[in-house]
Design a protein around this motif. Structure first.
Motif, PDB file in Angstrom:
ATOM      1  N   CYS A  26       0.830  -1.204   0.000  1.00 52.22           N
ATOM      2  CA  CYS A  26       0.000   0.000   0.000  1.00 52.22           C
ATOM      3  C   CYS A  26       0.864   1.254   0.000  1.00 52.22           C
ATOM      4  O   CYS A  26       1.967   1.264   0.563  1.00 52.22           O
ATOM      5  CB  CYS A  26      -0.927   0.003   1.213  1.00 52.22           C
ATOM      6  SG  CYS A  26      -2.301  -1.159   1.058  1.00 52.22           S
ATOM      7  N   ILE A  78      -6.824   3.571  -4.070  1.00 48.36           N
ATOM      8  CA  ILE A  78      -7.661   3.257  -2.916  1.00 48.36           C
ATOM      9  C   ILE A  78      -8.597   4.412  -2.597  1.00 48.36           C
ATOM     10  O   ILE A  78      -9.653   4.231  -1.975  1.00 48.36           O
ATOM     11  CB  ILE A  78      -6.756   2.895  -1.713  1.00 48.36           C
ATOM     12  CG1 ILE A  78      -6.176   1.488  -1.904  1.00 48.36           C
ATOM     13  CG2 ILE A  78      -7.497   2.977  -0.390  1.00 48.36           C
ATOM     14  CD1 ILE A  78      -5.167   1.083  -0.856  1.00 48.36           C
ATOM     15  N   SER A  79      -8.236   5.611  -3.048  1.00 47.24           N
ATOM     16  CA  SER A  79      -9.055   6.796  -2.812  1.00 47.24           C
ATOM     17  C   SER A  79     -10.444   6.648  -3.406  1.00 47.24           C
ATOM     18  O   SER A  79     -11.374   7.354  -2.994  1.00 47.24           O
ATOM     19  CB  SER A  79      -8.388   8.033  -3.427  1.00 47.24           C
ATOM     20  OG  SER A  79      -6.999   8.038  -3.196  1.00 47.24           O
ATOM     21  N   GLY A 127     -11.785   2.680  -0.814  1.00 43.57           N
ATOM     22  CA  GLY A 127     -12.020   3.505   0.370  1.00 43.57           C
ATOM     23  C   GLY A 127     -13.498   3.826   0.510  1.00 43.57           C
ATOM     24  O   GLY A 127     -14.108   3.632   1.561  1.00 43.57           O
ATOM     25  N   SER A 129      -4.829   5.857   7.623  1.00 37.62           N
ATOM     26  CA  SER A 129      -5.439   5.649   6.310  1.00 37.62           C
ATOM     27  C   SER A 129      -5.740   4.176   6.076  1.00 37.62           C
ATOM     28  O   SER A 129      -6.770   3.824   5.495  1.00 37.62           O
ATOM     29  CB  SER A 129      -4.520   6.173   5.204  1.00 37.62           C
ATOM     30  OG  SER A 129      -4.436   7.583   5.240  1.00 37.62           O
ATOM     31  N   THR A 183      -9.355   2.527   5.345  1.00 35.78           N
ATOM     32  CA  THR A 183      -9.545   1.708   4.142  1.00 35.78           C
ATOM     33  C   THR A 183     -10.150   0.357   4.495  1.00 35.78           C
ATOM     34  O   THR A 183     -11.032  -0.140   3.775  1.00 35.78           O
ATOM     35  CB  THR A 183      -8.211   1.512   3.410  1.00 35.78           C
ATOM     36  OG1 THR A 183      -7.658   2.788   3.077  1.00 35.78           O
ATOM     37  CG2 THR A 183      -8.399   0.707   2.135  1.00 35.78           C
TER      38      THR A 183
END
Length: 399
Positions: free
Chosen positions: A95, A219-220, A224, A260, A264
């Motif tokens: 990640c 992942i944004s 997420g 973060s 996630t």
């Protein structure tokens, strides 16, 4: 094993069997290590110490998976990596602090001065800038091709081609690449295939099935799912990810924070459920748009009207809710239309709960588009509310 399934690890009281993604992201075994906590704790610390120097030496000279310093490994981030690798069907994941950190690391890990890259011409804008501007300073050349044409890929091959970079579907006109054919071509020339799989998510596309080497996600976006984190992930074989970890990952330092990673994992719990709803919402709105007089074309791989719909059905198990439509009306008029929308917010990115809109004139490789191209992200609002919003905003159009 079915492509929509992943293999569970051996767990207490849980048989080793194939399960669907929804069960995989929702179920964890009892966690004795963390006092039975149902949520993985956040290891919000920079370093890890050892009770003996022998343990420290083993950690420093081992495979790099023992936490020593959070720029390398952090238990919270590691737990997310294990989950993402399993969900996507890869052996190992790393990640990153952003999707671009994952993209740049993946590419830079496989090129040296004098090498050549083939990239689809509609890849994410910063990816194109990395290849066409930044890496040219170091003697890396890139040929951008129409990803719908295997002839274009074949014609771009050079003796020094090292990477074939894919994004399927692309996120402006939503064109696909034939993943199996691309992987076979890359193998025949000794090149590595890297794909941005953000649009389809692990729920709806597994590029490893078709021979792709490395899969990455922002992942944004959908993973997420709540528009509150920035992150990226790179998934591949144990050997490849471990090699990248020892070099580019540690040296470039684009690491994900434990906080973060925790957010996630929260988003990951509902990813399959959200994707089902988002797919339904997106198709409902896209089908309605096809009927409107000012819409010349809707670009959505899930629609039967999409020129690559059959390929989409072969490669994907579903579709997401980001798509575009083309119109003969000028951008200025469509920007005014976007401003009249009440349930679509004007902004970049996508994958959260909120619906979004942006307006442009053309995209790389499709400069001949006349009028405007409007990109819509359909969120979790009721689709009929969004359709009514589109209709009320359309009353002011010059049609």
């Amino acid at each position: 094993m079915d492509s929509n399934q992943i293999r569970m690890e051996d767990e207490d009281n849980v048989p080793r069997r194939a399960v669907d993604p929804s069960t995989r992201v929702a179920h964890d075994p009892h966690d004795d290590e963390h006092q039975g906590a149902v949520v993985m704790p956040i290891y919000q610390n920079s370093l890890f110490t050892f009770s003996t120097y022998e343990e420290f030496d083993r950690a420093m000279t081992g495979n790099g998976d023992i936490p020593v310093y959070s720029r390398g490994h952090n238990p919270t981030v590691q737990q997310l990596e294990v989950r993402l690798a399993a969900l996507q069907g890869g052996e190992k994941a790393r990640c990153f602090a952003s999707g671009m950190a994952a993209i740049s690391t993946a590419i830079m890990a496989h090129v040296r001065s004098g090498d050549h890259v083939i990239c689809v011409n509609q890849a994410y804008g910063p990816t194109r800038e990395l290849l066409s501007v930044f890496l040219t300073q170091y003697g890396v050349e890139t040929t951008f091709v129409d990803g719908t044409s295997m002839d274009a890929f074949q014609a771009a091959v050079r003796s020094n081609t090292r990477v074939m970079y894919l994004e399927s579907p692309t996120t402006q006109t939503f064109r696909l690449q034939d993943l199996r054919a691309c992987a076979e071509l890359a193998r025949s020339i000794g090149a590595v295939t890297i794909i941005d799989n953000t649009w389809a998510t692990p729920c709806y596309q597994n590029p490893f099935e078709f021979g792709i080497d490395l899969v990455l996600h922002s992942i944004s976006k959908y993973i997420g799912g709540h528009s509150d984190i920035i992150g990226g992930v790179l998934i591949g074989s144990e050997e490849t990810i471990s090699r990248i970890n020892r070099s580019e990952y540690l040296l470039l330092g684009g690491v994900m924070t434990p906080h973060s990673a925790s957010l996630t994992m929260r988003g990951l719990r509902t990813l399959p459920l959200r994707m089902e709803k988002l797919e339904q919402n997106g198709l409902t709105v896209a089908r309605h748009l096809e009927q409107l007089p000012f819409v010349r074309k809707v670009n959505h791989p899930g629609l039967a009207s999409h020129p690559q719909h059959e390929l989409a059905k072969q490669q994907m198990h579903g579709s997401s809710s980001l798509f575009s439509f083309e119109t003969d009306l000028p951008p200025e008029e469509m920007k005014a239309w976007a401003g009249r929308l009440g349930y679509f917010r004007i902004g970049v990115s996508w994958g959260g709960y909120e619906s979004l809109v942006t307006v442009g004139r053309s995209v790389p490789g499709y400069e001949s588009i006349q009028g405007s191209i409007v990109r819509l992200y359909i969120g979790l609002e009721h689709p009929q509310v969004l359709i009514e919003d589109i209709m009320q905003a359309s009353h002011g159009l010059d049609i």
